[in-house]
Design a protein around this motif. Structure first.
Motif, PDB file in Angstrom:
ATOM      1  N   THR A 102      32.481  35.946-116.040  1.00 51.82           N
ATOM      2  CA  THR A 102      32.406  34.716-116.814  1.00 51.82           C
ATOM      3  C   THR A 102      32.328  35.045-118.294  1.00 51.82           C
ATOM      4  OG1 THR A 102      31.242  33.626-115.007  1.00 51.82           O
ATOM      5  CG2 THR A 102      31.137  32.586-117.177  1.00 51.82           C
ATOM      6  N   PHE A 103      33.203  34.433-119.082  1.00 53.20           N
ATOM      7  CA  PHE A 103      33.278  34.702-120.505  1.00 53.20           C
ATOM      8  C   PHE A 103      32.643  33.564-121.291  1.00 53.20           C
ATOM      9  CE2 PHE A 103      35.920  38.477-121.064  1.00 53.20           C
ATOM     10  CZ  PHE A 103      36.298  38.695-119.747  1.00 53.20           C
ATOM     11  N   GLY A 104      31.982  33.907-122.386  1.00 54.07           N
ATOM     12  CA  GLY A 104      31.295  32.923-123.208  1.00 54.07           C
ATOM     13  C   GLY A 104      32.206  32.242-124.198  1.00 54.07           C
ATOM     14  N   GLU A 105      31.586  31.515-125.101  1.00 57.43           N
ATOM     15  CA  GLU A 105      32.321  30.753-126.098  1.00 57.43           C
ATOM     16  C   GLU A 105      33.199  31.675-126.941  1.00 57.43           C
ATOM     17  OE1 GLU A 105      30.895  27.186-128.827  1.00 57.43           O
ATOM     18  OE2 GLU A 105      30.159  29.110-129.581  1.00 57.43           O
ATOM     19  N   LYS A 106      34.413  31.241-127.207  1.00 61.32           N
ATOM     20  CA  LYS A 106      35.297  32.063-128.023  1.00 61.32           C
ATOM     21  C   LYS A 106      34.877  31.985-129.485  1.00 61.32           C
ATOM     22  CE  LYS A 106      38.987  28.667-128.870  1.00 61.32           C
ATOM     23  NZ  LYS A 106      40.417  28.376-128.678  1.00 61.32           N
ATOM     24  N   LYS A 107      35.101  33.070-130.210  1.00 60.85           N
ATOM     25  CA  LYS A 107      34.764  33.142-131.626  1.00 60.85           C
ATOM     26  C   LYS A 107      36.005  33.514-132.422  1.00 60.85           C
ATOM     27  CE  LYS A 107      29.869  34.347-131.135  1.00 60.85           C
ATOM     28  NZ  LYS A 107      28.788  35.293-131.548  1.00 60.85           N
ATOM     29  N   LEU A 108      36.150  32.878-133.562  1.00 64.62           N
ATOM     30  CA  LEU A 108      37.306  33.112-134.429  1.00 64.62           C
ATOM     31  C   LEU A 108      37.071  34.325-135.310  1.00 64.62           C
ATOM     32  CD1 LEU A 108      40.044  32.119-135.616  1.00 64.62           C
ATOM     33  CD2 LEU A 108      38.685  30.807-137.269  1.00 64.62           C
ATOM     34  N   ARG A 182      45.610  45.078-142.468  1.00 58.14           N
ATOM     35  CA  ARG A 182      44.350  44.604-143.038  1.00 58.14           C
ATOM     36  C   ARG A 182      43.200  44.772-142.043  1.00 58.14           C
ATOM     37  NH1 ARG A 182      45.468  39.215-146.800  1.00 58.14           N
ATOM     38  NH2 ARG A 182      46.907  40.245-148.270  1.00 58.14           N
ATOM     39  N   PHE A 183      41.992  44.783-142.585  1.00 55.51           N
ATOM     40  CA  PHE A 183      40.815  44.872-141.731  1.00 55.51           C
ATOM     41  C   PHE A 183      39.750  43.907-142.224  1.00 55.51           C
ATOM     42  CE2 PHE A 183      39.521  47.465-145.235  1.00 55.51           C
ATOM     43  CZ  PHE A 183      38.128  47.476-145.238  1.00 55.51           C
ATOM     44  N   THR A 184      38.901  43.479-141.307  1.00 54.16           N
ATOM     45  CA  THR A 184      37.775  42.615-141.624  1.00 54.16           C
ATOM     46  C   THR A 184      36.589  43.061-140.785  1.00 54.16           C
ATOM     47  OG1 THR A 184      36.955  40.325-141.622  1.00 54.16           O
ATOM     48  CG2 THR A 184      38.567  40.890-139.960  1.00 54.16           C
ATOM     49  N   VAL A 185      35.376  42.863-141.290  1.00 58.16           N
ATOM     50  CA  VAL A 185      34.169  43.392-140.660  1.00 58.16           C
ATOM     51  C   VAL A 185      33.184  42.258-140.388  1.00 58.16           C
ATOM     52  CG1 VAL A 185      32.216  44.984-140.918  1.00 58.16           C
ATOM     53  CG2 VAL A 185      34.466  45.588-141.862  1.00 58.16           C
ATOM     54  N   SER A 186      32.537  42.328-139.244  1.00 55.28           N
ATOM     55  CA  SER A 186      31.448  41.406-138.916  1.00 55.28           C
ATOM     56  C   SER A 186      30.193  42.214-138.613  1.00 55.28           C
ATOM     57  CB  SER A 186      31.804  40.538-137.705  1.00 55.28           C
ATOM     58  OG  SER A 186      30.693  39.733-137.320  1.00 55.28           O
ATOM     59  N   LYS A 187      29.084  41.808-139.222  1.00 55.78           N
ATOM     60  CA  LYS A 187      27.799  42.470-138.990  1.00 55.78           C
ATOM     61  C   LYS A 187      26.837  41.585-138.197  1.00 55.78           C
ATOM     62  CE  LYS A 187      28.063  45.427-143.106  1.00 55.78           C
ATOM     63  NZ  LYS A 187      28.028  46.708-142.369  1.00 55.78           N
ATOM     64  N   ASP A 188      27.326  40.446-137.703  1.00 53.88           N
ATOM     65  CA  ASP A 188      26.463  39.526-136.975  1.00 53.88           C
ATOM     66  C   ASP A 188      27.057  39.122-135.626  1.00 53.88           C
ATOM     67  OD1 ASP A 188      28.538  37.907-137.796  1.00 53.88           O
ATOM     68  OD2 ASP A 188      27.326  36.622-139.091  1.00 53.88           O
ATOM     69  N   GLY A 189      27.724  40.069-134.977  1.00 50.15           N
ATOM     70  CA  GLY A 189      28.255  39.803-133.648  1.00 50.15           C
ATOM     71  C   GLY A 189      29.497  38.948-133.608  1.00 50.15           C
ATOM     72  N   GLY A 190      30.181  38.831-134.731  1.00 52.90           N
ATOM     73  CA  GLY A 190      31.432  38.077-134.755  1.00 52.90           C
ATOM     74  C   GLY A 190      31.286  36.644-135.203  1.00 52.90           C
ATOM     75  N   SER A 191      30.103  36.241-135.657  1.00 47.91           N
ATOM     76  CA  SER A 191      29.914  34.867-136.134  1.00 47.91           C
ATOM     77  C   SER A 191      30.516  34.662-137.514  1.00 47.91           C
ATOM     78  CB  SER A 191      28.424  34.519-136.156  1.00 47.91           C
ATOM     79  OG  SER A 191      27.878  34.545-134.842  1.00 47.91           O
ATOM     80  N   SER A 192      30.490  35.686-138.352  1.00 47.71           N
ATOM     81  CA  SER A 192      31.102  35.608-139.678  1.00 47.71           C
ATOM     82  C   SER A 192      31.810  36.929-139.970  1.00 47.71           C
ATOM     83  CB  SER A 192      30.046  35.319-140.752  1.00 47.71           C
ATOM     84  OG  SER A 192      29.096  36.375-140.824  1.00 47.71           O
ATOM     85  N   TRP A 193      32.851  36.850-140.816  1.00 42.32           N
ATOM     86  CA  TRP A 193      33.689  38.008-141.101  1.00 42.32           C
ATOM     87  C   TRP A 193      33.952  38.111-142.591  1.00 42.32           C
ATOM     88  CZ3 TRP A 193      35.438  41.312-137.202  1.00 42.32           C
ATOM     89  CH2 TRP A 193      35.186  40.876-135.893  1.00 42.32           C
ATOM     90  N   THR A 194      34.104  39.344-143.073  1.00 36.89           N
ATOM     91  CA  THR A 194      34.448  39.566-144.475  1.00 36.89           C
ATOM     92  C   THR A 194      35.893  39.152-144.731  1.00 36.89           C
ATOM     93  OG1 THR A 194      35.161  41.834-144.021  1.00 36.89           O
ATOM     94  CG2 THR A 194      32.851  41.493-144.639  1.00 36.89           C
ATOM     95  N   THR A 195      36.221  38.956-146.006  1.00 34.47           N
ATOM     96  CA  THR A 195      37.601  38.652-146.376  1.00 34.47           C
ATOM     97  C   THR A 195      38.493  39.845-146.022  1.00 34.47           C
ATOM     98  OG1 THR A 195      36.865  37.259-148.197  1.00 34.47           O
ATOM     99  CG2 THR A 195      39.149  38.060-148.274  1.00 34.47           C
TER     100      THR A 195
END
Length: 446
Positions: A102-108, A182-195
């Motif tokens: 079972t998979f949880g809520e998708k994150k952008l 390009r690359f982007t980084v998240s430090k909060d489990g994928g809730s927010s991402w760098t530009t």
């Protein structure tokens, strides 16, 4: 009972609900959408026997591509994919499962019309030991499709009598194509991402693509890619580059091989000992066989290129088909296509020593391979005489290739990804729908 991630259609219910093999274990697999479709918005011909215990993840107005399976730093299963809406906005999403069912809520992760969705340039979602998530993807500034040549509105046989009979102005040259990794980084489990930022500090308008990316043993990121050769007068001429991060910041790229096949994807994998393996299609006077190089110092230096298997495939053009590779505790496996004329044309599977394990027939394409410590899983598309595709797989257990099996009811399946997980195999793939869009499907086999 298997729950399928497909648009609402009686046709595709039959593809996934009939005749599950005794060799294949049914699993409940659900992906929850952040903004679900409400029941009253569903098609009135939605089949009542399609059981839904969670919001529907797939919007039938969108096209879903490149489903990819991996695990995060906690050992949980992660599925990520791209979505394209009717306005051509492309979004990269991921969803996590704690049990592989079972998979949880998708994150952008990121959304933009320029986000690359090419089969040979799949986005990569990486998980560092320090908990950071890193997404790497191809990106084309200005949108996915570059402008075409400007064409005069005046037919060539007509003249402008107010301009003394002169013809319309000639069409303008097509702007030079360019693309970035390009690359982007998240430090909060994928809730927010760098530009998102380019891994290549060179700002020249050049094509960069056909990349792969891995987490190195020192928890830095390595990205390998093909890049246009500056000043080249050839139609397409690219070399092989590598950019490696230091304290999370990508350092200047380095040239790895100056002459390579120009449009084939690269594959990188870190083995159990910490060595970085890179496989790419070389180009030696139009002989385009697979080269293998190894780094034991986190990508700082590499061994000399060694041809994995001497097919001696000579072709004056790029096959647009590279390799994928995976490593168990004791061996690395590589799969790719060769059009050699020695009677063994087709997709092949070898180990890192170049021992040929099998060559698939001409109806097989788009192969990939994944592995855990013990088992490798080889998946591909098989085309029937009627022209439809389905997904097949075969396991390599302790160096022994087992017999191939079809993923039951995977008709119209393509671009599969696999994951060996807790003694099972998860296989995700696209399904071509009746309206020519693509949806996602996910099955677990024993």
């Amino acid at each position: 009972m298997l729950k399928l991630l497909i648009p609402i259609s009686l046709l595709f219910v039959s593809l996934f609900w009939k005749g599950m093999s005794s060799k294949e274990e049914n699993r409940d697999i659900v992906v929850c959408a952040a903004t679900p479709l409400l029941n009253e918005e569903m098609s009135p011909d939605r089949p009542t026997n399609l059981v839904v215990d969670a919001p529907i993840a797939l919007d039938p107005t969108k096209s879903y591509t490149l489903p990819t399976l991996t695990t995060n730093s906690k050992g949980e299963v992660v599925l990520y994919w791209t979505e394209k809406d009717p306005q051509n906005l492309i979004s990269l999403y991921f969803s996590t499962s704690k049990d592989g069912k079972t998979f949880g809520e998708k994150k952008l992760v990121f959304a933009d019309a320029g986000l690359g969705t090419g089969r040979l340039m799949r986005p990569k979602l990486l998980f560092k030991k320090n908990g950071d998530m890193v997404a790497v993807f191809s990106y084309r500034p200005g949108g996915a499709t570059p402008p075409r040549e400007a064409r005069s509105a005046t037919p060539s046989h007509e003249t402008n009598h107010n301009n003394h009979g002169t013809q319309a102005a000639p069409p303008q040259a097509r702007p030079k194509r360019s693309s970035e990794i390009r690359f982007t980084v998240s430090k909060d489990g994928g809730s927010s991402w760098t530009t998102p930022t380019s891994v290549d500090t060179d700002t020249s308008k050049l094509i960069r693509g056909f990349f792969d990316a891995v987490v190195l043993p020192n928890d830095e990121i390595a990205v390998a890619y093909l890049k246009d050769v500056k000043g080249s007068t050839k139609h397409e001429e690219r070399d092989l580059r590598l950019a490696v991060s230091k304290n999370g910041v990508f350092q200047a790229e380095r040239l790895i091989d100056p002459v390579v096949c120009d449009c084939c994807n690269i594959s990188m994998v870190v083995d159990q000992s910490g060595a970085l393996h890179m496989v790419y299609r070389d180009n030696n006077n139009d002989v385009r066989d697979m080269a293998h190089i190894i780094s034991k110092d986190n990508g700082m230096t590499f061994s000399a290129p060694k041809i994995l298997y001497n097919d001696k495939w000579e072709i004056k053009g790029c096959p647009h088909s590279g390799a994928t590779s995976a490593s168990t505790k004791t061996e690395q496996y590589i799969t790719w296509f060769s059009g050699t004329r020695n009677g063994q044309s087709g997709i092949r599977l070898t180990n890192s020593s170049g021992n040929l394990l099998k060559v698939l027939d001409a109806n097989a394409k788009n192969a990939s391979i994944a592995a855990d410590a013990k088992t490798a899983v080889w998946v591909w598309e098989q085309t029937s005489e009627a022209g439809t595709t389905s997904v097949f797989y075969s396991k390599v257990d302790n160096g022994k290739l087992l017999g191939s099996q079809s993923v039951n009811n995977s008709n119209n399946g393509q671009n599969a990804s696999s994951l060996a997980y807790n003694g099972k195999v998860l296989i995700a793939y696209e399904v071509v729908t009746a309206d020519k869009k693509t949806a996602l499907a996910l099955q677990t086999v024993d």
